[in-house]
Structure formats: C-alpha cells, structure tokens
Design a protein around this motif. Structure first.
Motif, PDB file in Angstrom:
ATOM      1  N   ALA A 180       0.827  -1.200   0.000  1.00 34.60           N
ATOM      2  CA  ALA A 180       0.000   0.000   0.000  1.00 34.60           C
ATOM      3  C   ALA A 180       0.864   1.254   0.000  1.00 34.60           C
ATOM      4  O   ALA A 180       2.050   1.224   0.342  1.00 34.60           O
ATOM      5  CB  ALA A 180      -0.927   0.001   1.215  1.00 34.60           C
ATOM      6  N   LEU A 181       0.229   2.369  -0.365  1.00 36.64           N
ATOM      7  CA  LEU A 181       0.839   3.698  -0.418  1.00 36.64           C
ATOM      8  C   LEU A 181       0.458   4.467   0.842  1.00 36.64           C
ATOM      9  O   LEU A 181      -0.726   4.507   1.209  1.00 36.64           O
ATOM     10  CB  LEU A 181       0.310   4.444  -1.647  1.00 36.64           C
ATOM     11  N   VAL A 182       1.430   5.084   1.504  1.00 36.99           N
ATOM     12  CA  VAL A 182       1.150   5.933   2.667  1.00 36.99           C
ATOM     13  C   VAL A 182       0.593   7.256   2.135  1.00 36.99           C
ATOM     14  O   VAL A 182       1.249   7.955   1.366  1.00 36.99           O
ATOM     15  CB  VAL A 182       2.414   6.184   3.517  1.00 36.99           C
ATOM     16  N   THR A 183      -0.648   7.599   2.568  1.00 38.63           N
ATOM     17  CA  THR A 183      -1.291   8.821   2.076  1.00 38.63           C
ATOM     18  C   THR A 183      -1.373   9.925   3.112  1.00 38.63           C
ATOM     19  O   THR A 183      -1.539  11.088   2.767  1.00 38.63           O
ATOM     20  CB  THR A 183      -2.714   8.518   1.573  1.00 38.63           C
ATOM     21  N   PRO A 208       3.560   9.911  -5.984  1.00 34.62           N
ATOM     22  CA  PRO A 208       2.515  10.937  -5.875  1.00 34.62           C
ATOM     23  C   PRO A 208       1.327  10.421  -5.076  1.00 34.62           C
ATOM     24  O   PRO A 208       0.958   9.251  -5.175  1.00 34.62           O
ATOM     25  CB  PRO A 208       2.121  11.211  -7.330  1.00 34.62           C
ATOM     26  N   VAL A 209       0.752  11.302  -4.268  1.00 37.05           N
ATOM     27  CA  VAL A 209      -0.440  10.979  -3.489  1.00 37.05           C
ATOM     28  C   VAL A 209      -1.556  11.876  -3.997  1.00 37.05           C
ATOM     29  O   VAL A 209      -1.464  13.100  -3.903  1.00 37.05           O
ATOM     30  CB  VAL A 209      -0.204  11.205  -1.977  1.00 37.05           C
ATOM     31  N   VAL A 210      -2.585  11.279  -4.558  1.00 38.90           N
ATOM     32  CA  VAL A 210      -3.680  12.026  -5.159  1.00 38.90           C
ATOM     33  C   VAL A 210      -4.984  11.605  -4.484  1.00 38.90           C
ATOM     34  O   VAL A 210      -5.284  10.414  -4.386  1.00 38.90           O
ATOM     35  CB  VAL A 210      -3.767  11.755  -6.677  1.00 38.90           C
ATOM     36  N   ALA A 211      -5.740  12.588  -4.020  1.00 36.57           N
ATOM     37  CA  ALA A 211      -7.024  12.290  -3.382  1.00 36.57           C
ATOM     38  C   ALA A 211      -8.023  11.776  -4.418  1.00 36.57           C
ATOM     39  O   ALA A 211      -8.031  12.220  -5.564  1.00 36.57           O
ATOM     40  CB  ALA A 211      -7.571  13.540  -2.707  1.00 36.57           C
ATOM     41  N   THR A 212      -8.868  10.857  -3.982  1.00 35.67           N
ATOM     42  CA  THR A 212      -9.968  10.372  -4.817  1.00 35.67           C
ATOM     43  C   THR A 212     -11.122  11.349  -4.655  1.00 35.67           C
ATOM     44  O   THR A 212     -11.597  11.574  -3.539  1.00 35.67           O
ATOM     45  CB  THR A 212     -10.415   8.963  -4.370  1.00 35.67           C
ATOM     46  N   PHE A 265      -7.985   8.533   1.183  1.00 35.49           N
ATOM     47  CA  PHE A 265      -7.742   9.965   1.055  1.00 35.49           C
ATOM     48  C   PHE A 265      -8.690  10.503  -0.005  1.00 35.49           C
ATOM     49  O   PHE A 265      -8.569  10.157  -1.179  1.00 35.49           O
ATOM     50  CB  PHE A 265      -6.278  10.168   0.661  1.00 35.49           C
ATOM     51  N   VAL A 266      -9.676  11.312   0.408  1.00 37.26           N
ATOM     52  CA  VAL A 266     -10.706  11.783  -0.517  1.00 37.26           C
ATOM     53  C   VAL A 266     -10.769  13.305  -0.517  1.00 37.26           C
ATOM     54  O   VAL A 266     -10.277  13.973   0.391  1.00 37.26           O
ATOM     55  CB  VAL A 266     -12.105  11.216  -0.155  1.00 37.26           C
TER      56      VAL A 266
END
Length: 172
Positions: free
Chosen positions: A28-31, A115-119, A137-138
C-alpha cells in the motif's frame, strides 16, 4: 487491501468490538500521517476503487518503522489486523528487523516519493458508499457550509459539527 476490506469476516472480524488479532501482509501507499497512525491505500484497477486502512504504529515506533511511514512511500506492510474504538478495523504491530532482513514478518519499503492524489467523491458516494471509502484519502469540490454546532457539554465539549451542502445537492 481490497481482499482484506471485502473479507473481514475471513480474518476474524465479527462486528464492532471484535478481537481479530490475525497477521496479514499487503502492499500500500502511505497517504497521510497523524501522530502514531498512518493511513495507507491501494488502488484496485478491476473495481477502479481505492481501498484504505489505518495503521497504528504503536506508542514508541522504531526509527526503522518511522522511515517507512512517510507520505508517498509504498511498502509491503505486515501487521496484525485489530479493532479500535477510535479507528474501527486497523492494522497494528508493524515490525522491521533491520538486522534480520529475512524475518518473515518484516515490513519492507518498496519505493518512495510516489505521488499521493485524493480520490474525488460526491455527496452521494459519501452517503451511500461511506464504508467503501473508509481509510482512503478523498476530496470533495464546492462544499457550502450551511450550519455549525458546538457541543456545550459531555465528553466532546467544544467539538464542532459542520453541516454542508455538496455539489450534487446532498446534505452531509
């Protein structure tokens, strides 16, 4: 994470308050990092959904664990799935044995600076599919605050509740 989230009963979860205590492993990705809890997620291409999970790092996480627990890092996490009153289903007991890289319960860093991108979600999604986005992460666009309330007594004195109207005209 999709498999874990969709099959909690298989991992021992029988509802609120259940002691699960089963070791699992997932990539998993740390957000997000909030104190000793990190939020991780994994995007599932088949369902086009991000599946998230909070991970409690413990009261005194090691420096090796803290080095993996950074926003943008992807890791192969290994921990115990548990239930917490504050976070619901979560993972804890993350281990990294730097002097024994072959330890079967190690959490291993795969890559960093991702990159961390919100849904982006709608009010409809939040109201009808809230459990599916738990721990992810929304973001929501064009929220309009319609009311606020401050708790005046009890355990959550001073807590502020904000009521909003969403872009798709839902009240949240």
């Amino acid at each position: 994470l999709r498999y874990v989230r969709e099959n909690l009963a298989e991992h021992g979860y029988e509802g609120e308050g259940t002691i699960i205590d089963k070791r699992i492993s997932f990539e998993a990705l740390v957000t997000y990092v909030a104190g000793n809890t990190i939020y991780v997620e994994d995007y599932d291409e088949e369902t086009e959904t991000s599946y998230g999970m909070p991970i409690f790092l413990g009261m005194s996480p090691t420096s090796a664990v803290l080095n993996v627990a950074k926003v943008g890092n992807i890791a192969d996490f290994c921990g115990v799935i548990t239930y917490s009153e504050n976070f619901g289903v979560q993972v804890s007991d993350i281990k990294i044995m730097p002097f024994d890289p072959t330890y079967k319960y190690n959490t291993n860093l795969i890559s960093s600076d991702n990159p961390v991108v919100a849904t982006e979600i709608t009010g409809e999604t939040l109201i009808n599919d809230g459990s599916k986005i738990q721990g992810t992460f929304v973001s929501m666009k064009n929220l309009v605050v319609t009311d606020t309330y401050t708790t005046k007594d009890g355990d959550s004195i001073g807590a502020i509740t904000i009521t909003c109207k969403t872009e798709d005209n839902k009240t949240i």
